[in-house]
Write a protein that holds these residues in place. Structure first.
Motif, short mmCIF file in Angstrom:
data_model
loop_
_atom_site.label_atom_id
_atom_site.label_comp_id
_atom_site.label_asym_id
_atom_site.label_seq_id
_atom_site.Cartn_x
_atom_site.Cartn_y
_atom_site.Cartn_z
N ALA A 175 7.70 -12.91 0.68
CA ALA A 175 7.84 -11.77 1.58
C ALA A 175 7.60 -10.46 0.84
O ALA A 175 6.97 -9.54 1.36
CB ALA A 175 9.22 -11.77 2.23
N GLU A 176 8.08 -10.40 -0.39
CA GLU A 176 7.86 -9.21 -1.22
C GLU A 176 6.36 -8.99 -1.45
O GLU A 176 5.86 -7.88 -1.32
CB GLU A 176 8.60 -9.38 -2.56
CG GLU A 176 8.56 -8.19 -3.45
CD GLU A 176 9.52 -7.08 -3.02
OE1 GLU A 176 9.33 -5.96 -3.53
OE2 GLU A 176 10.41 -7.31 -2.21
N CYS A 177 5.65 -10.06 -1.77
CA CYS A 177 4.19 -9.96 -1.96
C CYS A 177 3.50 -9.53 -0.66
O CYS A 177 2.62 -8.66 -0.68
CB CYS A 177 3.61 -11.30 -2.40
SG CYS A 177 3.95 -11.75 -4.09
N CYS A 178 3.89 -10.14 0.45
CA CYS A 178 3.26 -9.84 1.74
C CYS A 178 3.57 -8.41 2.19
O CYS A 178 2.68 -7.70 2.67
CB CYS A 178 3.75 -10.81 2.81
SG CYS A 178 3.22 -12.51 2.59
N PRO A 191 2.87 -13.15 8.62
CA PRO A 191 1.95 -12.01 8.71
C PRO A 191 1.01 -11.95 7.50
O PRO A 191 1.46 -12.05 6.36
CB PRO A 191 2.88 -10.80 8.72
CG PRO A 191 4.17 -11.32 9.25
CD PRO A 191 4.27 -12.73 8.72
N GLY A 192 -0.26 -11.82 7.77
CA GLY A 192 -1.26 -11.75 6.71
C GLY A 192 -1.81 -13.10 6.28
O GLY A 192 -2.80 -13.16 5.56
N ILE A 227 4.23 -13.93 13.30
CA ILE A 227 3.27 -13.31 14.21
C ILE A 227 2.48 -14.42 14.90
O ILE A 227 2.02 -15.35 14.26
CB ILE A 227 2.32 -12.36 13.46
CG1 ILE A 227 3.11 -11.19 12.89
CG2 ILE A 227 1.21 -11.86 14.37
CD1 ILE A 227 2.30 -10.21 12.11
N ALA A 228 2.32 -14.30 16.21
CA ALA A 228 1.54 -15.28 16.98
C ALA A 228 0.11 -14.78 17.14
O ALA A 228 -0.17 -13.60 16.99
CB ALA A 228 2.18 -15.51 18.34
N GLY A 229 -0.78 -15.67 17.45
CA GLY A 229 -2.18 -15.33 17.67
C GLY A 229 -3.07 -15.97 16.64
O GLY A 229 -2.61 -16.60 15.69
N SER A 230 -4.36 -15.79 16.82
CA SER A 230 -5.32 -16.46 15.94
C SER A 230 -5.81 -15.58 14.80
O SER A 230 -6.65 -15.99 14.02
CB SER A 230 -6.51 -16.95 16.76
OG SER A 230 -7.15 -15.86 17.39
N PRO A 276 -4.85 -13.03 11.32
CA PRO A 276 -3.81 -12.88 10.31
C PRO A 276 -2.87 -11.69 10.55
O PRO A 276 -1.68 -11.78 10.30
CB PRO A 276 -4.57 -12.69 9.00
CG PRO A 276 -5.92 -13.24 9.25
CD PRO A 276 -6.17 -13.07 10.73
N LYS A 277 -3.40 -10.58 11.03
CA LYS A 277 -2.63 -9.34 11.24
C LYS A 277 -1.92 -8.93 9.97
O LYS A 277 -1.93 -9.61 8.97
CB LYS A 277 -1.68 -9.49 12.42
CG LYS A 277 -2.42 -9.79 13.71
CD LYS A 277 -1.50 -9.86 14.88
CE LYS A 277 -2.31 -10.21 16.11
NZ LYS A 277 -1.69 -11.18 16.95
#
Length: 146
Positions: free
Chosen positions: A32-35, A59-60, A127-130, A132-133
């Protein structure tokens, strides 16, 4: 009475083993820290199917199913990056299969301990969806105390 020292490794052996273990695995808090700080050379790979990825992912994270990893598809990745693989959780070995394929192809890789299950347990965002966001701008996190 049993001598407990028989059940404990030599401190030097323990240090070597634990140091090696940390080079193979990352936990949700460290990831999480990296992200959250968008570390440029830490690429998170969700190795589950596209369907499962779209239902919720880190996320990402980039979706790259381990079943699609081969000599040709791995060429799209950079040898200069560090990769973290994850799947659903400890009951799934998809992250191990993906990490193995990456390592065999010469990539630096770690597995996320506990996968998406432990990520959720630690209250990190999903996060949902296709796509990365990116990491959400407001994240209500509780410190794990580590």
């Amino acid at each position: 009475m049993t001598d407990l020292t028989l059940y404990f490794a030599d401190p030097t052996d323990s240090a070597a083993y634990l140091n090696a273990k940390l080079s193979y695995y990352i936990d949700a808090w460290d990831l999480a820290e990296c992200c959250q700080h968008a570390h440029p050379h830490c690429i998170v790979l969700d190795v589950r199917s596209a369907e499962h990825y779209s239902l919720g992912h880190i996320p990402g994270a980039v979706n790259f199913p381990h079943r699609e990893m081969n000599e040709l598809t791995l060429r799209q990745l950079s040898q200069h990056d560090n990769y973290v693989t994850y799947c659903d959780g400890i009951g799934c070995n998809g992250s191990t299969k993906g990490a193995l394929k990456l390592a065999q192809a010469g990539f630096r890789v770690k597995e996320l301990i506990g996968g998406l299950d432990f990520w959720r347990r630690d209250n990190h965002p999903i996060i949902a969806g296709s796509e990365p966001k990116t990491w959400p701008t407001v994240v209500d996190q509780v410190d794990c105390g580590c």
